[in-house]
Motif scaffolding. Structure first.
Motif, PDB file in Angstrom:
ATOM      1  N   GLU A   1      -8.016   9.100  -3.114  1.00 30.59           N
ATOM      2  CA  GLU A   1      -8.684   8.871  -1.829  1.00 30.59           C
ATOM      3  C   GLU A   1      -7.671   8.979  -0.698  1.00 30.59           C
ATOM      4  OE1 GLU A   1     -10.504   5.062  -1.853  1.00 30.59           O
ATOM      5  OE2 GLU A   1     -12.040   5.574  -3.347  1.00 30.59           O
TER       6      GLU A   1
ATOM      7  N   PRO B   1      -6.663   3.116 -11.028  1.00 33.97           N
ATOM      8  CA  PRO B   1      -6.199   3.516  -9.689  1.00 33.97           C
ATOM      9  C   PRO B   1      -5.942   2.297  -8.827  1.00 33.97           C
ATOM     10  CG  PRO B   1      -8.072   4.841 -10.391  1.00 33.97           C
ATOM     11  CD  PRO B   1      -7.931   3.751 -11.389  1.00 33.97           C
ATOM     12  N   THR B   2      -4.863   2.342  -8.101  1.00 37.05           N
ATOM     13  CA  THR B   2      -4.475   1.218  -7.247  1.00 37.05           C
ATOM     14  C   THR B   2      -3.731   1.753  -6.046  1.00 37.05           C
ATOM     15  OG1 THR B   2      -3.230  -0.814  -7.085  1.00 37.05           O
ATOM     16  CG2 THR B   2      -2.354   0.853  -8.542  1.00 37.05           C
ATOM     17  N   THR B   3      -3.758   0.992  -4.978  1.00 38.26           N
ATOM     18  CA  THR B   3      -2.986   1.339  -3.791  1.00 38.26           C
ATOM     19  C   THR B   3      -1.695   0.581  -3.752  1.00 38.26           C
ATOM     20  OG1 THR B   3      -4.130  -0.357  -2.526  1.00 38.26           O
ATOM     21  CG2 THR B   3      -5.062   1.858  -2.473  1.00 38.26           C
TER      22      THR B   3
ATOM     23  N   THR C   1      -4.934   6.458  -2.058  1.00 35.55           N
ATOM     24  CA  THR C   1      -5.047   5.840  -3.390  1.00 35.55           C
ATOM     25  C   THR C   1      -4.522   6.838  -4.414  1.00 35.55           C
ATOM     26  OG1 THR C   1      -6.969   4.560  -2.717  1.00 35.55           O
ATOM     27  CG2 THR C   1      -6.585   4.820  -5.090  1.00 35.55           C
TER      28      THR C   1
ATOM     29  N   ALA D   1       0.836  -1.199   0.000  1.00 32.88           N
ATOM     30  CA  ALA D   1       0.000   0.000   0.000  1.00 32.88           C
ATOM     31  C   ALA D   1       0.867   1.243   0.000  1.00 32.88           C
ATOM     32  CB  ALA D   1      -0.930  -0.020   1.219  1.00 32.88           C
TER      33      ALA D   1
END
Length: 538
Positions: A458, A492-494, A445, A427
């Motif tokens: 986010e 979008p990715t963490t 995010t 993350a």
């Protein structure tokens, strides 16, 4: 102290408060510029290479000063060669001699053609005459001769019959006693002699006819047929002789013409070499003395009075109307760069000035940036064109440039400095300041990223502040990667961005030398009015 896998982040103090003053940056909402910056060099798309294209060593007589801007038709260099002048004079004499020889051969060819044509014509006429003679005899003279012979035989026979009748009558009259032999013996004898003579005449006419038919006629026909064959043979011989003589004359003429053409071509080549001694500008450009095609070649002095070898390069004349910037694009972001894409150009010679441009060309295949130090790092040679009507005064080929290729222009997005984003495990996090000297770890995010800014989808709100460095007691082993390092953006990715083509250690080897200075928005204060940008090191 606890370790978080993957991100190599150790948190010694997980409390929300700290007693030390921490450097922070504002979470901004506004425009964000996603771009990649690379070094480049100003070049000219079109340039004229000035070389001694003559096949002679020459001496420079006059030349344009280096650095001069020339216009079409301006003199660039004037060279001279005494050996070439002498060769042209000698060659002109050779051309004159070859021309006279060719004119003589051409005249002889005309005479040979007319002479042989007349000879063949006479031979053809002889054949016609012989054939006519044969026909005249067979169809004309022979029937007349035969008729004359037959007439002679008929007349001789008639005369003989008449004489015989007269003799018989005379003998019968003399036998009649009553008539008393009116014809004397001499008269009877004369008549008998006449009959004998006429018999001989008839025999002679018959013999003449036989000789005429059996011998004279056949021989005459053979003679005339032989005459026809002889005439035909003479005609064939005349034609062969004519063909041979004309072929010889044509060969002599062709050889003379070939020699003349060869001499004329040689003179033309020499004159072309002489024309090459004076070079004028075809287009407007900058005079640059450049004598080496390759770096390992020794330079040659370009000055009045210097001797220059054949094919020696002397200078280049870049077309100043076709200036462009040659740069490169890393393989990781190749798919984000297209022809026509906006680019910003900054020149080291013009600090603070930005020139608009666009991508003009991207090579279809990549090159290895450094085959020795980083063979796995691939770059695509790229050409950036200046915007039409751009102010290019003072620009010259060879100037260093910095090209910022705009990958995206985001509007109304949250963003933070890339230095405030860290990867912990799988993350990404930021350390949000609470305004009282403390902080808290916030999972975020990410959207698009550059080397200076990261879009926040986010986890944060506009106006909040985040730490630009790990808090006291926290060691960070890895930060979030930029798009230039991670490749084209995905959903979008963490999770941390993926690594570029080639390993990360290879990329570190690919960037020797000091890093280029990077700019970031102020750590404190109001949001910057200028979109953040990324600067890639070479």
């Amino acid at each position: 102290m606890g370790a978080v896998g993957g991100g190599a982040v150790w948190i010694a103090n997980s409390g929300e408060k700290g007693g030390e003053s921490l450097t922070t940056a504002l979470v901004e909402r506004g425009p964000m510029l996603v771009s990649v910056t690379e070094t480049g060099e100003v070049t000219a798309e079109e340039r004229e290479v000035i070389t001694n294209t003559a096949r002679w060593s020459v001496v420079i007589k006059e030349l344009a000063e280096e650095g001069k801007i020339v216009k079409p038709g301006d003199l660039i260099i004037h060279m001279e060669c005494k050996e070439l002048d002498d060769a042209m004079l000698d060659q002109a004499l050779d051309v004159d001699t070859a021309d006279r020889a060719y004119q003589t051969a051409a005249t002889r060819l005309i005479v040979a053609r007319k002479t042989m044509a007349n000879k063949v014509s006479k031979a053809e006429q002889a054949v016609t005459d012989a054939q006519d003679d044969l026909k005249k005899y067979v169809e004309g003279e022979w029937p007349v001769q035969l008729a004359e012979t037959q007439s002679k035989i008929l007349l001789a026979d008639e005369e003989l019959q008449l004489a015989r009748h007269t003799l018989k009558t005379m003998l019968e009259i003399n036998k009649d006693p009553e008539l008393g032999q009116p014809y004397s013996d001499s008269e009877i004898r004369n008549e008998q002699l006449k009959v004998t003579r006429l018999e001989l005449n008839l025999k002679k006419a018959q013999d003449e006819k036989a000789i005429l038919e059996d011998y004279t006629h056949k021989r005459t026909v053979r003679d005339k047929e032989t005459a026809v064959k002889d005439a035909q043979l003479d005609l064939e011989t005349a034609r062969l002789e004519a063909e041979t003589e004309i072929r010889l004359a044509e060969g002599t003429d062709a050889s003379a013409k070939m020699r003349l053409t060869k001499q004329q071509d040689r003179l033309k080549e020499l004159r072309e070499d002489a024309e090459k001694l004076i070079v004028r500008a075809k287009k407007a450009g900058l005079v640059v003395y450049e004598t080496r095609r390759h770096r390992w070649q020794a330079p040659v002095t370009v000055a009045v009075g210097e001797e220059i070898r054949p094919n020696q390069q002397l200078m280049i004349i870049p077309n100043m109307e076709t200036l462009q910037v040659e740069t490169r694009v890393y393989e990781a972001i190749r798919e984000q760069v297209e022809v026509g894409q906006r680019a910003l150009i900054r020149l080291d010679a013009r600090p603070g000035r930005v020139i608009e441009g666009h991508i003009g060309k991207v090579a279809p295949l990549p090159n290895t940036q450094n085959p020795w130090l980083s063979p796995d790092v691939k770059v695509y040679p790229t050409v950036v064109k200046f915007k039409d009507n751009a102010d290019l005064e003072g620009l010259k080929p060879g100037m260093s440039a910095e090209v910022e290729v705009i990958l995206a222009e985001l509007t109304d997005v949250l963003s933070v400095p890339i230095a405030s984003v860290f990867a912990i495990g799988e993350a990404t996090y930021c350390f949000r300041a609470d305004g009282q000297g403390g902080y808290e770890r916030v999972r975020v995010t990410l959207g698009r990223t550059s080397e200076t800014r990261a879009q926040i989808l986010e986890g944060l709100e506009a106006g909040e502040r985040v730490l630009l460095a790990p808090p006291p007691g926290v060691r960070v082993g890895k930060k979030a990667k930029t798009e230039a390092e991670a490749g084209p953006p995905g959903p979008p990715t963490t999770a941390p961005a993926t690594a570029p083509a080639g390993n990360e250690r290879g990329r570190e080897r690919e960037r020797p030398g000091p890093e280029r200075e990077r700019t970031t928005p102020p750590a404190t204060g109001e949001p910057s009015s200028r979109p953040a940008r990324i600067t890639m090191s070479p």
